[in-house]
Write a protein that holds these residues in place. Structure first.
Motif, PDB file in Angstrom:
ATOM      1  N   MET A   1       0.849  -1.176   0.000  1.00 52.86           N
ATOM      2  CA  MET A   1       0.000   0.000   0.000  1.00 52.86           C
ATOM      3  C   MET A   1       0.894   1.238   0.000  1.00 52.86           C
ATOM      4  O   MET A   1       1.803   1.345   0.798  1.00 52.86           O
ATOM      5  CB  MET A   1      -0.897   0.002   1.236  1.00 52.86           C
ATOM      6  N   ASN A   2       0.639   2.141  -0.884  1.00 56.98           N
ATOM      7  CA  ASN A   2       1.395   3.385  -0.939  1.00 56.98           C
ATOM      8  C   ASN A   2       0.816   4.356   0.083  1.00 56.98           C
ATOM      9  O   ASN A   2      -0.352   4.727   0.016  1.00 56.98           O
ATOM     10  CB  ASN A   2       1.319   3.974  -2.348  1.00 56.98           C
ATOM     11  N   VAL A   3       1.639   4.755   1.045  1.00 57.01           N
ATOM     12  CA  VAL A   3       1.188   5.629   2.124  1.00 57.01           C
ATOM     13  C   VAL A   3       0.745   6.979   1.569  1.00 57.01           C
ATOM     14  O   VAL A   3      -0.269   7.522   1.993  1.00 57.01           O
ATOM     15  CB  VAL A   3       2.299   5.791   3.185  1.00 57.01           C
ATOM     16  N   ARG A   4       1.484   7.514   0.619  1.00 55.66           N
ATOM     17  CA  ARG A   4       1.134   8.823   0.053  1.00 55.66           C
ATOM     18  C   ARG A   4      -0.223   8.746  -0.648  1.00 55.66           C
ATOM     19  O   ARG A   4      -1.053   9.630  -0.503  1.00 55.66           O
ATOM     20  CB  ARG A   4       2.231   9.282  -0.912  1.00 55.66           C
ATOM     21  N   LYS A   5      -0.463   7.692  -1.374  1.00 56.80           N
ATOM     22  CA  LYS A   5      -1.734   7.512  -2.079  1.00 56.80           C
ATOM     23  C   LYS A   5      -2.902   7.466  -1.097  1.00 56.80           C
ATOM     24  O   LYS A   5      -3.993   7.930  -1.383  1.00 56.80           O
ATOM     25  CB  LYS A   5      -1.685   6.229  -2.909  1.00 56.80           C
ATOM     26  N   ASN A   6      -2.653   6.912   0.089  1.00 57.42           N
ATOM     27  CA  ASN A   6      -3.704   6.731   1.093  1.00 57.42           C
ATOM     28  C   ASN A   6      -3.552   7.684   2.273  1.00 57.42           C
ATOM     29  O   ASN A   6      -4.006   7.390   3.381  1.00 57.42           O
ATOM     30  CB  ASN A   6      -3.699   5.282   1.569  1.00 57.42           C
ATOM     31  N   ALA A   7      -2.926   8.833   2.040  1.00 56.11           N
ATOM     32  CA  ALA A   7      -2.646   9.788   3.120  1.00 56.11           C
ATOM     33  C   ALA A   7      -3.917  10.223   3.852  1.00 56.11           C
ATOM     34  O   ALA A   7      -3.910  10.362   5.078  1.00 56.11           O
ATOM     35  CB  ALA A   7      -1.912  11.005   2.572  1.00 56.11           C
ATOM     36  N   GLY A   8      -4.991  10.433   3.141  1.00 56.13           N
ATOM     37  CA  GLY A   8      -6.248  10.842   3.777  1.00 56.13           C
ATOM     38  C   GLY A   8      -6.763   9.801   4.746  1.00 56.13           C
ATOM     39  O   GLY A   8      -7.220  10.124   5.844  1.00 56.13           O
ATOM     40  N   GLN A   9      -6.649   8.541   4.379  1.00 49.82           N
ATOM     41  CA  GLN A   9      -7.095   7.447   5.238  1.00 49.82           C
ATOM     42  C   GLN A   9      -6.285   7.402   6.531  1.00 49.82           C
ATOM     43  O   GLN A   9      -6.811   7.080   7.592  1.00 49.82           O
ATOM     44  CB  GLN A   9      -6.953   6.130   4.486  1.00 49.82           C
ATOM     45  N   PHE A  10      -4.991   7.741   6.441  1.00 55.43           N
ATOM     46  CA  PHE A  10      -4.123   7.700   7.612  1.00 55.43           C
ATOM     47  C   PHE A  10      -4.005   9.044   8.321  1.00 55.43           C
ATOM     48  O   PHE A  10      -3.318   9.168   9.326  1.00 55.43           O
ATOM     49  CB  PHE A  10      -2.723   7.218   7.213  1.00 55.43           C
ATOM     50  N   ASN A  11      -4.664  10.077   7.762  1.00 55.04           N
ATOM     51  CA  ASN A  11      -4.644  11.424   8.337  1.00 55.04           C
ATOM     52  C   ASN A  11      -3.209  11.940   8.492  1.00 55.04           C
ATOM     53  O   ASN A  11      -2.815  12.397   9.566  1.00 55.04           O
ATOM     54  CB  ASN A  11      -5.384  11.455   9.677  1.00 55.04           C
ATOM     55  N   ILE A  12      -2.431  11.833   7.410  1.00 55.31           N
ATOM     56  CA  ILE A  12      -1.050  12.302   7.426  1.00 55.31           C
ATOM     57  C   ILE A  12      -0.826  13.309   6.301  1.00 55.31           C
ATOM     58  O   ILE A  12      -1.558  13.345   5.317  1.00 55.31           O
ATOM     59  CB  ILE A  12      -0.037  11.152   7.287  1.00 55.31           C
ATOM     60  N   ASP A  13       0.200  14.125   6.462  1.00 56.41           N
ATOM     61  CA  ASP A  13       0.631  15.036   5.415  1.00 56.41           C
ATOM     62  C   ASP A  13       1.554  14.254   4.489  1.00 56.41           C
ATOM     63  O   ASP A  13       2.653  13.866   4.891  1.00 56.41           O
ATOM     64  CB  ASP A  13       1.369  16.226   6.033  1.00 56.41           C
ATOM     65  N   PRO A  14       1.154  14.009   3.258  1.00 57.30           N
ATOM     66  CA  PRO A  14       1.951  13.174   2.363  1.00 57.30           C
ATOM     67  C   PRO A  14       3.293  13.784   1.971  1.00 57.30           C
ATOM     68  O   PRO A  14       4.148  13.085   1.435  1.00 57.30           O
ATOM     69  CB  PRO A  14       1.052  12.992   1.143  1.00 57.30           C
ATOM     70  N   GLU A  15       3.475  15.050   2.270  1.00 56.22           N
ATOM     71  CA  GLU A  15       4.754  15.699   1.949  1.00 56.22           C
ATOM     72  C   GLU A  15       5.711  15.715   3.139  1.00 56.22           C
ATOM     73  O   GLU A  15       6.796  16.269   3.046  1.00 56.22           O
ATOM     74  CB  GLU A  15       4.502  17.127   1.452  1.00 56.22           C
ATOM     75  N   GLN A  16       5.315  15.112   4.251  1.00 54.27           N
ATOM     76  CA  GLN A  16       6.147  15.111   5.465  1.00 54.27           C
ATOM     77  C   GLN A  16       6.422  13.703   5.978  1.00 54.27           C
ATOM     78  O   GLN A  16       6.528  13.486   7.185  1.00 54.27           O
ATOM     79  CB  GLN A  16       5.467  15.952   6.558  1.00 54.27           C
ATOM     80  N   ILE A  17       6.564  12.751   5.085  1.00 52.99           N
ATOM     81  CA  ILE A  17       6.776  11.359   5.493  1.00 52.99           C
ATOM     82  C   ILE A  17       8.251  11.119   5.806  1.00 52.99           C
ATOM     83  O   ILE A  17       9.135  11.445   5.020  1.00 52.99           O
ATOM     84  CB  ILE A  17       6.296  10.395   4.393  1.00 52.99           C
ATOM     85  N   VAL A  18       8.503  10.555   6.978  1.00 53.94           N
ATOM     86  CA  VAL A  18       9.833  10.122   7.401  1.00 53.94           C
ATOM     87  C   VAL A  18       9.737   8.616   7.608  1.00 53.94           C
ATOM     88  O   VAL A  18       8.814   8.133   8.250  1.00 53.94           O
ATOM     89  CB  VAL A  18      10.276  10.829   8.701  1.00 53.94           C
ATOM     90  N   ILE A  19      10.701   7.887   7.072  1.00 56.83           N
ATOM     91  CA  ILE A  19      10.695   6.427   7.182  1.00 56.83           C
ATOM     92  C   ILE A  19      11.715   6.001   8.234  1.00 56.83           C
ATOM     93  O   ILE A  19      12.792   6.583   8.325  1.00 56.83           O
ATOM     94  CB  ILE A  19      10.955   5.774   5.805  1.00 56.83           C
ATOM     95  N   TRP A  20      11.347   4.979   9.038  1.00 57.64           N
ATOM     96  CA  TRP A  20      12.163   4.576  10.182  1.00 57.64           C
ATOM     97  C   TRP A  20      12.157   3.061  10.278  1.00 57.64           C
ATOM     98  O   TRP A  20      11.116   2.423  10.156  1.00 57.64           O
ATOM     99  CB  TRP A  20      11.539   5.186  11.428  1.00 57.64           C
ATOM    100  N   GLY A  21      13.330   2.479  10.514  1.00 60.44           N
ATOM    101  CA  GLY A  21      13.407   1.042  10.704  1.00 60.44           C
ATOM    102  C   GLY A  21      14.582   0.657  11.571  1.00 60.44           C
ATOM    103  O   GLY A  21      15.546   1.416  11.705  1.00 60.44           O
TER     104      GLY A  21
END
Length: 180
Positions: A1-21
């Motif tokens: 699932m592309n997080v940016r594509k589903n940003a509204g569902q996750f209530n996130i700003d698609p331009e402020q994604i930080v990835i962590w692992g």
């Protein structure tokens, strides 16, 4: 699932994604964050939605599986049945450099290509993923002029409460707030 594509569902700003692992997830986060334009590594179609991120957080991830046995560790990292060998199809890492090469993070970093800022945190007593793996990555990033921060947690092993202390989480929070 592309997080940016589903940003509204996750209530996130698609331009402020930080990835962590962490651990192999740290390797995955770095590879994901530095290769959004590399279609040879992308097996999904995202219908025009970018996979770019604003920052990458790498907790004690491997950087070069061909060099993991160069430092002290509690396990063999080069055998066909090692996690690294399984990553490349159940092959011996050192005998199959052509399969290992695409997994080496530094092979995907160049001075010419912009990548997001990276925060690396690793314990210097890690018995699973050698601390030297993060040193290799950090030195390569600095040499290529990339934005990177590296924190050594003195005495910390692979994971554990040292990485979730208020001090360390404050460093992570500051990195995220700055936008990576």
């Amino acid at each position: 699932m592309n997080v940016r594509k589903n940003a509204g569902q996750f209530n996130i700003d698609p331009e402020q994604i930080v990835i962590w692992g962490d651990s192999s997830g740290g390797h995955t986060a770095v590879m994901t964050g530095i290769t959004p334009q590399d279609k040879t590594l992308d097996t999904d179609v995202y219908n025009g939605f970018s996979c770019e991120v604003k920052g990458i957080i790498d907790y004690y991830g491997p950087a070069d599986i061909t060099r993991m046995n160069e430092a002290h560790s509690t396990m063999d990292h080069a055998g066909a049945d090692s996690p690294e060998g399984l990553l490349i199809g159940g092959l011996s890492v050192l005998v199959n450099p052509e399969q290992a090469e695409p997994t080496i993070i530094m092979n995907h970093i160049s001075q010419e290509v912009d990548i997001p800022p990276i925060l690396i945190i690793h314990g210097n007593k890690d018995r699973l993923v050698p601390f030297e793996q993060s040193v290799l990555l950090y030195n390569d990033l600095k040499q290529k002029g990339k934005d990177v921060e590296f924190y050594k947690i003195e005495g910390a092993d692979h994971g554990g409460p040292d990485f979730w202390s208020d001090d360390v989480l404050g460093i992570v929070q500051d990195f995220i707030i700055r936008g990576g």
